[in-house]
Design an enzyme around this catalytic site. Structure first.
Site: not given
Lengths: 336, 336
Positions: A21, A109, A157, A164, A200
């Protein structure tokens, strides 16, 4: 056209898929969070035109507001868009190839979130495609770019390569042997992160994990990909060894075959149970205990997600209705 | 020669088997509990000679002390002898036909315990065979008989006809609907008793029940058999109706098919789990939801009992070894 996930890629029994990505922003506009709906639409329009004029991949373009909620959630279930992108659709648009391998979220984003997905372990191949599309856009529009830092992104980040890369790994044996915790701390020292792909916790849904690069600043795309590639291959080897030891135990072998028996026969099947049993079946296929075409399982995992069932049936089914339909589809796919 | 339980008798999906048992004693000897081992051997010898001289059924004769413990327990698992007969073998003998339909325990509680087993509902047929053999013995030896009471037996509950007739019924739907308690009190008013065939309790192993006559005094054999026959047919009709209602529920249908899937695929299978799953599969066959030859299931139920596995393998296996072997045999039988 076959969807990308129907292919069986390299190490395809353990590496379910690869994703690369790239995040990009246009210099001439503020980040999407600072844009009005009209401003976002202008950004979408500008990027769309560049891509469609130079399209050799067969992109379609759709405004997110034209999707129903079920269709949008189904896109998220197939990892074509982020859940956040599905929930707030105003001013946003999606470009997508027929095989669903390349998707471009416009005004998520960042202005551009370009992702390429491939079956199995295919980091270089996926990057090559992403890079080509990126070059086309970059040759026509001005990217927000800083010579010292690299690509500028809304979230710090991502600064630098703004890339990524990740692989989806099926690690049932390492999960059962309780080795994921140790692995997580090892890979984090190597600049990578591993976490449950669906929820998670120490034993995520379907024993499926996402391993991805963490560092984007001060590192080349090539180094990041090589690093991810070599650690993926090490994890695959560890999983294979653990699975072979595990399946020698008749109790573990029994679990695999019961999973197969239930998947082939159940009349009611929840999504969670399906993922759990599919994980066992996949381990059985990987160990050559069960003879079954793994790509059919990959396709099922996508097809029987809740919103994807609703979208296919074009109605809002209850959970119980979906459980019956899911059982039927699974049975038919496995007992052809 | 095929064993009797490989046949599919009348109402064979619900009535697993019919058993008619006659108790007889010789006038010239005390009851077995008052006999020495030598005395018992003399009784066995005398009866054996009469039967073998007039044998049209193909009886074999064996002293119980010549069986190993595993062989004796396996005979009890197949309902050919009582568990008590298997545990104390001195002075006792067994006569058995090749198809295991007729067995005669010599010097059990009474001198003669003659039983005839048939598949399905076959009370008259089984009684006819028992009656013929009884007549042969009675024509050569003097039975302990009282004109007012009838046949004399050690236990007063058998006095009179000394006949116990029973059917093994598979009643999974009535069990699930919680109707067995009410049934038990109804049939007891009609001179019958119903209880779990394998262990007591409200939900016995495999949902299998034994329905038998209670009254032997002041009633003819024919009346007792007619009564048992008509109540059996009523219970069968009730079970069928309950099963049809039950299987309309997808959750119950699901249980049946999962049972099939596990039986066809498991690599480890305990005896208890096998009985539970076999019960569900049998209900599925009975409702025509599953297409499967019920006699193969009947045979399996007999073959996979613990001592019967040991006897077939001619060694003392551990429970875990048996669970693996049981799973293998079940799988092979169901997936031919």
């Amino acid at each position: 056209m076959n969807k990308w996930y129907v292919e069986n890629g390299e190490q395809g029994d353990i590496v379910i898929s690869t994703r690369v990505r790239l995040a990009r922003n246009l210099e001439d506009y503020p980040f999407p969070c600072r844009l009005t709906v009209k401003g976002k639409e202008a950004v979408c329009e500008e990027i769309k035109n560049v891509i469609l004029e130079n399209d050799t991949w067969g992109f379609s373009y759709a405004k997110m507001k034209d999707f129903t909620r079920a269709q949008a959630v189904s896109l998220a279930e197939r990892h074509l868009i982020s859940p956040e992108f599905a929930s707030d659709r105003a001013g946003r648009a999606l470009m997508l190839t027929d095989d669903e391998a390349v998707s471009i979220m416009l005004c998520e984003e960042d202005h551009i979130r370009l992702q390429v997905m491939m079956a199995g372990l295919a980091l270089k191949e996926a990057y090559t495609v992403a890079d080509k599309i990126d070059n086309i856009i970059g040759s026509k529009l001005n990217y927000a770019y800083d010579n010292r830092i690299g690509y500028l992104t809304q979230c710090p980040t991502n600064l630098g390569t703004a890339m990524r890369a990740s692989v989806m790994l099926h690690l049932p044996a390492l999960t059962r042997c309780g080795q994921i915790g140790k692995l997580a701390s090892t890979v984090s020292k190597l600049g990578l992160t591993i976490r449950g792909a669906y929820g998670e916790g120490s034993s995520p849904r379907g024993d499926i994990y996402q391993l991805s690069n963490q560092i984007t600043l001060g590192i080349s795309e090539e180094s990041a990909l090589n690093n991810l590639q070599s650690i993926t291959l090490q994890l695959v080897a560890q999983e294979r060894a653990a699975a072979e030891r595990l399946i020698e135990n008749p109790v573990e072998e029994d679990k695999i075959f019961r999973a197969k028996g239930i998947l082939e026969n159940a009349r009611v099947l929840s999504g969670d149970e399906f993922m759990e049993l599919a994980s066992l079946l996949r381990m059985g296929i990987s160990c050559k205990a069960v003879d079954y075409d793994i790509t059919r399982l990959n396709e099922l995992v996508v097809r029987v997600q809740p919103a994807t069932i609703n979208a296919a049936e074009e109605k809002e089914l209850t959970a119980s209705q979906r459980d019956i339909l899911r059982a039927k589809w699974v049975r038919e796919a496995l007992t052809v």
